[in-house]
Design a protein around this motif. Structure first.
Motif, PDB file in Angstrom:
ATOM      1  N   LEU A  35       0.823  -1.211   0.000  1.00  0.00           N
ATOM      2  CA  LEU A  35       0.000   0.000   0.000  1.00  0.00           C
ATOM      3  C   LEU A  35       0.859   1.263   0.000  1.00  0.00           C
ATOM      4  O   LEU A  35       0.518   2.249  -0.659  1.00  0.00           O
ATOM      5  CB  LEU A  35      -0.955   0.004   1.184  1.00  0.00           C
ATOM      6  CG  LEU A  35      -2.066  -1.043   1.138  1.00  0.00           C
ATOM      7  CD1 LEU A  35      -2.872  -1.036   2.430  1.00  0.00           C
ATOM      8  CD2 LEU A  35      -2.965  -0.835  -0.070  1.00  0.00           C
ATOM      9  N   THR A  36       1.967   1.229   0.714  1.00  0.00           N
ATOM     10  CA  THR A  36       2.881   2.376   0.727  1.00  0.00           C
ATOM     11  C   THR A  36       3.470   2.607  -0.655  1.00  0.00           C
ATOM     12  O   THR A  36       3.480   3.736  -1.163  1.00  0.00           O
ATOM     13  CB  THR A  36       4.005   2.159   1.759  1.00  0.00           C
ATOM     14  OG1 THR A  36       3.424   2.040   3.055  1.00  0.00           O
ATOM     15  CG2 THR A  36       4.994   3.313   1.750  1.00  0.00           C
ATOM     16  N   ALA A  39       0.834   3.879  -3.197  1.00  0.00           N
ATOM     17  CA  ALA A  39       0.474   5.287  -2.989  1.00  0.00           C
ATOM     18  C   ALA A  39       1.521   6.234  -3.565  1.00  0.00           C
ATOM     19  O   ALA A  39       1.200   7.376  -3.909  1.00  0.00           O
ATOM     20  CB  ALA A  39       0.285   5.559  -1.503  1.00  0.00           C
ATOM     21  N   GLU A  40       2.749   5.763  -3.701  1.00  0.00           N
ATOM     22  CA  GLU A  40       3.840   6.590  -4.235  1.00  0.00           C
ATOM     23  C   GLU A  40       3.847   6.641  -5.762  1.00  0.00           C
ATOM     24  O   GLU A  40       4.564   7.452  -6.351  1.00  0.00           O
ATOM     25  CB  GLU A  40       5.187   6.048  -3.753  1.00  0.00           C
ATOM     26  CG  GLU A  40       5.380   6.144  -2.258  1.00  0.00           C
ATOM     27  CD  GLU A  40       6.608   5.416  -1.762  1.00  0.00           C
ATOM     28  OE1 GLU A  40       7.254   4.667  -2.544  1.00  0.00           O
ATOM     29  OE2 GLU A  40       6.936   5.586  -0.570  1.00  0.00           O
ATOM     30  N   GLN A  41       3.060   5.802  -6.419  1.00  0.00           N
ATOM     31  CA  GLN A  41       3.051   5.728  -7.875  1.00  0.00           C
ATOM     32  C   GLN A  41       2.194   6.844  -8.471  1.00  0.00           C
ATOM     33  O   GLN A  41       1.243   7.310  -7.847  1.00  0.00           O
ATOM     34  CB  GLN A  41       2.510   4.369  -8.340  1.00  0.00           C
ATOM     35  CG  GLN A  41       3.272   3.180  -7.805  1.00  0.00           C
ATOM     36  CD  GLN A  41       4.738   3.212  -8.126  1.00  0.00           C
ATOM     37  OE1 GLN A  41       5.127   3.375  -9.279  1.00  0.00           O
ATOM     38  NE2 GLN A  41       5.571   3.073  -7.094  1.00  0.00           N
ATOM     39  N   GLU A  43      -0.695   8.633 -10.737  1.00  0.00           N
ATOM     40  CA  GLU A  43      -2.100   8.252 -10.885  1.00  0.00           C
ATOM     41  C   GLU A  43      -2.341   7.312 -12.055  1.00  0.00           C
ATOM     42  O   GLU A  43      -3.154   6.389 -11.952  1.00  0.00           O
ATOM     43  CB  GLU A  43      -2.970   9.497 -11.034  1.00  0.00           C
ATOM     44  CG  GLU A  43      -3.166  10.252  -9.746  1.00  0.00           C
ATOM     45  CD  GLU A  43      -4.118  11.423  -9.903  1.00  0.00           C
ATOM     46  OE1 GLU A  43      -4.972  11.404 -10.817  1.00  0.00           O
ATOM     47  OE2 GLU A  43      -4.006  12.368  -9.107  1.00  0.00           O
ATOM     48  N   GLN A  46      -1.326   3.937 -10.875  1.00  0.00           N
ATOM     49  CA  GLN A  46      -2.240   3.443  -9.844  1.00  0.00           C
ATOM     50  C   GLN A  46      -3.494   2.814 -10.449  1.00  0.00           C
ATOM     51  O   GLN A  46      -4.025   1.849  -9.909  1.00  0.00           O
ATOM     52  CB  GLN A  46      -2.646   4.568  -8.889  1.00  0.00           C
ATOM     53  CG  GLN A  46      -1.564   4.977  -7.928  1.00  0.00           C
ATOM     54  CD  GLN A  46      -2.010   6.080  -6.983  1.00  0.00           C
ATOM     55  OE1 GLN A  46      -3.131   6.568  -7.045  1.00  0.00           O
ATOM     56  NE2 GLN A  46      -1.112   6.468  -6.090  1.00  0.00           N
ATOM     57  N   TYR A  60      -6.149  -1.899  -6.737  1.00  0.00           N
ATOM     58  CA  TYR A  60      -5.689  -0.975  -5.702  1.00  0.00           C
ATOM     59  C   TYR A  60      -6.694   0.154  -5.482  1.00  0.00           C
ATOM     60  O   TYR A  60      -7.053   0.458  -4.346  1.00  0.00           O
ATOM     61  CB  TYR A  60      -4.310  -0.415  -6.074  1.00  0.00           C
ATOM     62  CG  TYR A  60      -3.879   0.738  -5.218  1.00  0.00           C
ATOM     63  CD1 TYR A  60      -3.545   0.550  -3.877  1.00  0.00           C
ATOM     64  CD2 TYR A  60      -3.802   2.033  -5.726  1.00  0.00           C
ATOM     65  CE1 TYR A  60      -3.156   1.613  -3.077  1.00  0.00           C
ATOM     66  CE2 TYR A  60      -3.410   3.096  -4.937  1.00  0.00           C
ATOM     67  CZ  TYR A  60      -3.086   2.877  -3.614  1.00  0.00           C
ATOM     68  OH  TYR A  60      -2.707   3.930  -2.821  1.00  0.00           O
ATOM     69  N   LEU A  61      -7.160   0.778  -6.558  1.00  0.00           N
ATOM     70  CA  LEU A  61      -8.082   1.906  -6.403  1.00  0.00           C
ATOM     71  C   LEU A  61      -9.404   1.471  -5.784  1.00  0.00           C
ATOM     72  O   LEU A  61      -9.998   2.233  -5.009  1.00  0.00           O
ATOM     73  CB  LEU A  61      -8.316   2.598  -7.748  1.00  0.00           C
ATOM     74  CG  LEU A  61      -7.098   3.338  -8.321  1.00  0.00           C
ATOM     75  CD1 LEU A  61      -7.446   3.966  -9.677  1.00  0.00           C
ATOM     76  CD2 LEU A  61      -6.552   4.370  -7.356  1.00  0.00           C
ATOM     77  N   ILE A  64      -8.711   1.211  -1.887  1.00  0.00           N
ATOM     78  CA  ILE A  64      -8.558   2.461  -1.127  1.00  0.00           C
ATOM     79  C   ILE A  64      -9.819   3.304  -1.135  1.00  0.00           C
ATOM     80  O   ILE A  64      -9.976   4.184  -0.294  1.00  0.00           O
ATOM     81  CB  ILE A  64      -7.347   3.288  -1.580  1.00  0.00           C
ATOM     82  CG1 ILE A  64      -7.492   3.765  -3.016  1.00  0.00           C
ATOM     83  CG2 ILE A  64      -6.060   2.497  -1.392  1.00  0.00           C
ATOM     84  CD1 ILE A  64      -6.470   4.796  -3.438  1.00  0.00           C
ATOM     85  N   GLU A  65     -10.733   3.047  -2.064  1.00  0.00           N
ATOM     86  CA  GLU A  65     -11.987   3.818  -2.137  1.00  0.00           C
ATOM     87  C   GLU A  65     -13.055   3.281  -1.200  1.00  0.00           C
ATOM     88  O   GLU A  65     -14.094   3.893  -1.040  1.00  0.00           O
ATOM     89  CB  GLU A  65     -12.501   3.842  -3.572  1.00  0.00           C
ATOM     90  CG  GLU A  65     -11.626   4.685  -4.473  1.00  0.00           C
ATOM     91  CD  GLU A  65     -12.079   4.676  -5.919  1.00  0.00           C
ATOM     92  OE1 GLU A  65     -13.074   4.002  -6.250  1.00  0.00           O
ATOM     93  OE2 GLU A  65     -11.428   5.333  -6.729  1.00  0.00           O
TER      94      GLU A  65
END
Length: 66
Positions: A35-36, A39-41, A43, A46, A60-61, A64-65
């Motif tokens: 997850l870390t 999040a650094e990638q 958009e 992602q 992933y999206l 996190i949504e």
């Protein structure tokens, strides 16, 4: 995705629709590490990220949504 802890083993990979659906692994590690890194990638990257456990796969999206 089933309820899991942050230290469960996962594969973080990117599915590139532009290259015939080629999957590139970014990390084999814990959910927290994945997850870390995700999040650094950027958009656009992602949007093609997926997390895979031993019995599940989730975008992933989508994760996190929730």
């Amino acid at each position: 995705m089933r309820t899991i802890s942050s230290d469960v083993a996962v594969r973080l990979y990117h599915l590139d629709e532009g290259e015939g659906g080629a999957a590139s692994t970014l990390l084999y590690g814990t959910l927290a590490e994945a997850l870390t890194l995700a999040a650094e990638q950027p958009e656009d990257i992602q949007a093609g990220l997926f997390l895979q456990t031993s019995n599940d796969v989730v975008a992933y999206l989508d994760l996190i949504e929730e």
